[in-house]
Design a protein around this motif. Structure first.
Motif, mmCIF file in Angstrom:
data_model
loop_
_atom_site.group_PDB
_atom_site.id
_atom_site.type_symbol
_atom_site.label_atom_id
_atom_site.label_comp_id
_atom_site.label_asym_id
_atom_site.label_seq_id
_atom_site.Cartn_x
_atom_site.Cartn_y
_atom_site.Cartn_z
ATOM 1 N N VAL B 291 -0.228 -12.063 -1.412
ATOM 2 C CA VAL B 291 -0.733 -11.350 -2.472
ATOM 3 C C VAL B 291 -0.743 -9.894 -1.961
ATOM 4 C CG1 VAL B 291 -3.006 -11.094 -3.416
ATOM 5 C CG2 VAL B 291 -2.551 -13.459 -2.363
ATOM 6 N N PHE B 292 -0.028 -9.095 -3.149
ATOM 7 C CA PHE B 292 0.256 -7.883 -2.602
ATOM 8 C C PHE B 292 0.075 -6.729 -3.916
ATOM 9 C CE2 PHE B 292 4.650 -7.788 -3.847
ATOM 10 C CZ PHE B 292 4.795 -9.166 -3.730
ATOM 11 N N GLY B 293 -0.005 -5.526 -3.533
ATOM 12 C CA GLY B 293 -0.168 -4.583 -4.749
ATOM 13 C C GLY B 293 0.025 -3.230 -4.284
ATOM 14 N N GLY B 294 -0.094 -2.414 -5.321
ATOM 15 C CA GLY B 294 0.244 -0.709 -4.775
ATOM 16 C C GLY B 294 -0.583 -0.031 -5.849
ATOM 17 N N ASP B 295 0.055 0.995 -6.262
ATOM 18 C CA ASP B 295 -0.489 1.975 -7.314
ATOM 19 C C ASP B 295 -0.849 1.480 -8.748
ATOM 20 O OD1 ASP B 295 -0.961 4.440 -6.085
ATOM 21 O OD2 ASP B 295 1.243 4.902 -6.336
ATOM 22 N N ILE B 296 -1.913 2.177 -9.225
ATOM 23 C CA ILE B 296 -1.890 1.983 -10.796
ATOM 24 C C ILE B 296 -0.776 2.368 -11.578
ATOM 25 C CG2 ILE B 296 -4.422 1.935 -10.558
ATOM 26 C CD1 ILE B 296 -4.625 4.674 -11.644
ATOM 27 N N ASP B 297 -0.670 1.876 -12.726
ATOM 28 C CA ASP B 297 0.511 2.179 -13.423
ATOM 29 C C ASP B 297 0.378 3.884 -13.695
ATOM 30 O OD1 ASP B 297 1.360 -0.478 -13.666
ATOM 31 O OD2 ASP B 297 2.270 -0.021 -15.508
ATOM 32 N N GLY B 298 -0.766 4.216 -13.865
ATOM 33 C CA GLY B 298 -0.891 5.640 -13.964
ATOM 34 C C GLY B 298 -1.174 6.373 -15.486
#
Ligand code: FAD
Lengths: 94, 416
Positions: B291-298
């Motif tokens: 399960v992974f993720g990163g930044d918001i789209d912005g």
């Protein structure tokens, strides 16, 4: 998302930096009445609509112009793209 | 409904015929003491703590969809208390302590799994910053330790230690951090709130507030008018929409955050790992998916789905940190709408309309806050006073210049 730049045509949104609500173009006058309240509103409060939103995008990896993009925040559809400096000039001429 | 190992065995013998629904499906009554708008994690936790700690049981939770349809069922399930600022860290440590006893308290298996959270650093400057953060954590009563490269090689040997651009220099390690089965948190709180008499009303959208002479006395919903002495709003990504009904503009923008899960794999990642040179974090679910993720789209969004540039960025971060992840196949991606505040910190406060309260601005970090947010919001709703662990999460911090800006980014929500 593709942004239809008025001078450069369709550009990928990842070339741009997003700055939020285009109300930032209308900085309050510090000498006006209630300027403190106006600045709090300007700096911190947002309508944050679900639907049409006028917002600032800066073409950092392009011609470095500021654009005012009218976009639907529910569908991501872009309806209108204008140069911020033209809008500002038009507003100031009035 | 009580759960136990014995009950599981007994039901197994009886062909699982004795299980009952975990909460009722009541129609709204005309009157309550308190209406909570929003049946996400925070709303349900608030209702539970109001009933359990403050003996208020005449409560309706109105939820526009089904329980778990919002961010509580969309997040990447990480819990931790590794904040820096004194307004934040004690609150998150309070939350972590509540997590540690949550399953016993709710008699429900929400898979609280304290496998540790590891923040990798890649430079001397970053090491200094993490030492400072670790000390702030220790001072709040949390646990933290600094691991060098040797310790990391034992714990997570698959990282790209020799990466020529971002060599790994060590990590800040919080053993008590970890993951929790997210929707089981909503279900557990719902079950215990319901058994104390709270009415959880699903498919019931709040469409306006009843306000007279500056006082709120109820909510107009798609299931009719419901009156109450107090109303607590708790709708995460929809905060501006709901408060906008009565003309309140918030220091919040709504942004989309994406999450990713790979096919199921054998156990490979021991805890939660975050990349220090880009935005990427990963853990492995109990079913084996990464399960992974990163930044918001912005950009402002209510779409509950994101775009490709962020997917590319997250995957690049993952491969830079642990090249082996390039072999895993992506199964699903989805998005949730974050209530991004102007300083990256939340609000739990009264509004300028009497008897109307607000809880929101959780950004992408509100899951770990669920128990403490519910507890502190219940405290505010019941006593009219802020809980000492949430005393700085106030609206007026913006005009007073007392921002709680962990990242030091200023008033731009998409940078927090
Ligand atoms: C992809 C992703 C990853 C994340 N990862 C993490 C993480 O690892 N760790 C972490 O701590 N946090 C994480 N978060 C953040 C966290 O999920 C949220 O901050 C938190 O869940 C918000 O609180 P909630 O549970 O109450 O929200 P929600 O579950 O969204 O609850 C709000 C509810 O209000 C309801 N509602 C809205 N409008 C109305 C109305 N008018 N009337 C009635 N009901 C209404 C909605 O339907 C919704 O159910 C993540 C979020 C996302 C999207």
């Amino acid at each position: 998302m593709l942004i239809d730049h008025p001078l450069l045509g369709l550009r990928d949104s990842s070339e741009f930096i997003y700055m939020g609500d285009a109300k930032l173009l209308n900085r309050p006058n510090w000498k006006s009445k209630n300027s403190k309240t106006k600045f709090i509103d300007y700096g911190y409060l947002r309508k944050n609509p679900a639907g049409l939103h006028k917002e600032l995008w800066y073409h950092e990896q392009g011609d470095r112009s500021w654009l005012v993009v009218t976009r639907n925040t529910v569908t991501h559809e872009i309806l209108k793209v204008e140069l911020a400096r033209y809008l500002k000039r038009k507003a100031n001429a009035k | 409904m009580k759960y136990s190992g014995f009950k599981v065995l007994w039901e197994g013998l009886k062909g699982n015929t004795g299980w009952k629904p975990m909460w009722r499906k009541p129609d709204p009554k005309k009157n309550y003491d308190i209406i909570i708008v929003g049946g996400g994690g925070h709303g349900l936790a608030t209702a539970y703590y109001l009933a359990e700690k403050f003996n208020i049981t005449s409560i309706a939770v109105v939820e526009k969809g089904w329980l778990g349809s919002g961010n509580i069922g969309r997040n990447t399930t990480i819990i931790r208390s590794n904040y820096l600022l004194p307004q934040n860290q004690p609150f998150y440590e309070f939350s972590l302590k509540l997590w540690e006893n949550l399953e016993q308290e709710l008699n429900y298996n929400s898979m609280v799994s304290q496998r540790g959270v590891l923040n990798i650093f890649h430079s001397d400057g970053q090491r200094d910053a993490f030492v400072r953060r670790g000390n702030a954590m220790l001072m709040s009563g949390a646990d933290a330790s600094l691991l060098g490269v040797d310790a990391l090689k034992k714990l997570v040997p698959f990282l790209d230690f020799q990466n020529s651009r971002f060599p790994i220099k060590g990590g800040l390690w919080q053993p008590r951090g970890g993951t929790v089965r997210h929707d089981a948190v909503a279900w557990g709180y719902a079950k215990e709130a319901d058994s104390r008499g709270v009415d959880i009303i699903e498919n019931c959208e709040a469409i306006n507030f009843l306000v007279k002479n500056g006082r709120c006395y109820g909510v107009e919903t798609t299931k009719g008018v419901i009156k109450s002495k107090k109303v607590g709003v708790c709708v995460a990504g929809s905060s501006s929409q709901v408060m906008g009904k009565i003309g309140i503009n918030l220091p919040i923008e709504s942004h989309v955050l994406q999450a990713f899960v790979s096919e199921g794999l054998k156990p490979v990642i021991p805890g939660v790992i975050t990349f220090g040179a880009g935005h990427f974090y990963v853990s492995q679910s109990n079913k084996g998916g990464l399960v992974f993720g990163g930044d918001i789209d912005g950009y402002n969004s209510y779409a509950q789905r994101g775009n490709l540039p962020v997917i590319e960025d997250v995957c690049e971060g993952g491969v830079a940190l642990m090249p082996m992840i390039g072999r895993a196949r992506l199964l699903r991606t989805w998005g949730g709408i974050m209530d991004m505040s102007m300083d990256g910190s939340p609000i739990i406060d009264k509004t300028n309309i009497k008897n109307l309260y607000f809880n929101g601005g959780w950004c992408y970090g509100g899951f770990k806050a669920t128990p403490a947010s519910g507890f502190c919001y219940a405290h505010l709703l019941a006593t009219g006073k802020s809980h000492h662990n949430a005393k700085d999460f106030l609206f007026n911090r913006f005009e007073k210049g007392r921002l709680i800006d962990e990242k030091g980014q200023g008033n731009q929500p998409n940078l927090h």
